[in-house]
Design a protein around this motif. Structure first.
Motif, mmCIF file in Angstrom:
data_model
loop_
_atom_site.group_PDB
_atom_site.id
_atom_site.type_symbol
_atom_site.label_atom_id
_atom_site.label_comp_id
_atom_site.label_asym_id
_atom_site.label_seq_id
_atom_site.Cartn_x
_atom_site.Cartn_y
_atom_site.Cartn_z
ATOM 1 N N PRO A 160 -1.011 4.775 5.463
ATOM 2 C CA PRO A 160 -2.018 4.280 6.389
ATOM 3 C C PRO A 160 -1.434 4.139 7.800
ATOM 4 N N SER A 161 -2.313 4.043 8.759
ATOM 5 C CA SER A 161 -1.885 3.973 10.161
ATOM 6 C C SER A 161 -1.125 2.689 10.464
ATOM 7 N N ALA A 190 0.851 -1.188 0.000
ATOM 8 C CA ALA A 190 0.000 0.000 0.000
ATOM 9 C C ALA A 190 0.888 1.239 0.000
ATOM 10 N N ALA A 191 0.543 2.205 -0.815
ATOM 11 C CA ALA A 191 1.305 3.447 -0.861
ATOM 12 C C ALA A 191 1.103 4.211 0.440
#
Length: 166
Positions: free
Chosen positions: A152-153, A125-126
């Motif tokens: 993302p977290s 994921a970017a």
């Protein structure tokens, strides 16, 4: 999986015979012609989702001509012509997760086709980083708090702040 013979073939001296098996993975085996070696590499591993990834196949000897097909497991994702033993193809639509990439050299009149080993590629994921300052602008000598928010977290790692280029 067990394969059984459905035909008997006797190639002429100096000719090539290629067999394609596709259950559950693509397998191409060629006989005849000078032996070749095929390797595959990528421009980044892991690569960010949606980012371009360059696949490079190297075929030796470099005098081999023809094309190389690139596969994600058994799915054809692109084809490129050889130039001095190198074929490159760019892809940016791989799904998130693990991929098994393979380069398949088709062979030519003098060189037998062959394929690389599978290369494990991960599409991640970017992530994005947003920087905030407690005072902007700030005065000389004033204490400033910098906050980096990474998404993302679930991203992990270290954020380093620099005053000027690293």
């Amino acid at each position: 999986m067990l394969f059984r013979s459905i035909a008997s073939v006797t190639p002429r001296l100096g000719s090539r015979l290629c067999l394609v098996l596709a259950a559950p993975f693509l397998l191409l085996e060629c006989f005849g012609g000078q032996q070749t070696n095929v390797t595959i590499s990528t421009s980044a591993n892991p690569v960010g989702f949606g980012q371009p990834l360059t696949l490079t196949a190297t075929v030796s000897p470099a005098s081999a001509t023809g094309s190389v097909s690139f596969y994600d497991t058994a799915t054809l994702i692109g084809t490129a012509n050889l130039n001095a033993g190198i074929a490159t193809f760019s892809v940016s639509n791989l799904s998130l997760g693990a991929h098994s990439l393979l380069a398949d050299y088709s062979g030519d009149a003098n060189y037998a086709g062959n394929f690389s080993s599978f290369l494990a590629e991960n599409v991640a994921a970017a992530s994005t980083v947003t920087l905030a300052s407690s005072a902007n602008p700030s005065n000389f000598g004033q204490r400033v708090t910098l906050t980096a928010t990474v998404s993302p977290s679930t991203a992990s790692g270290v954020v380093t702040f620099y005053d000027g280029p690293p």
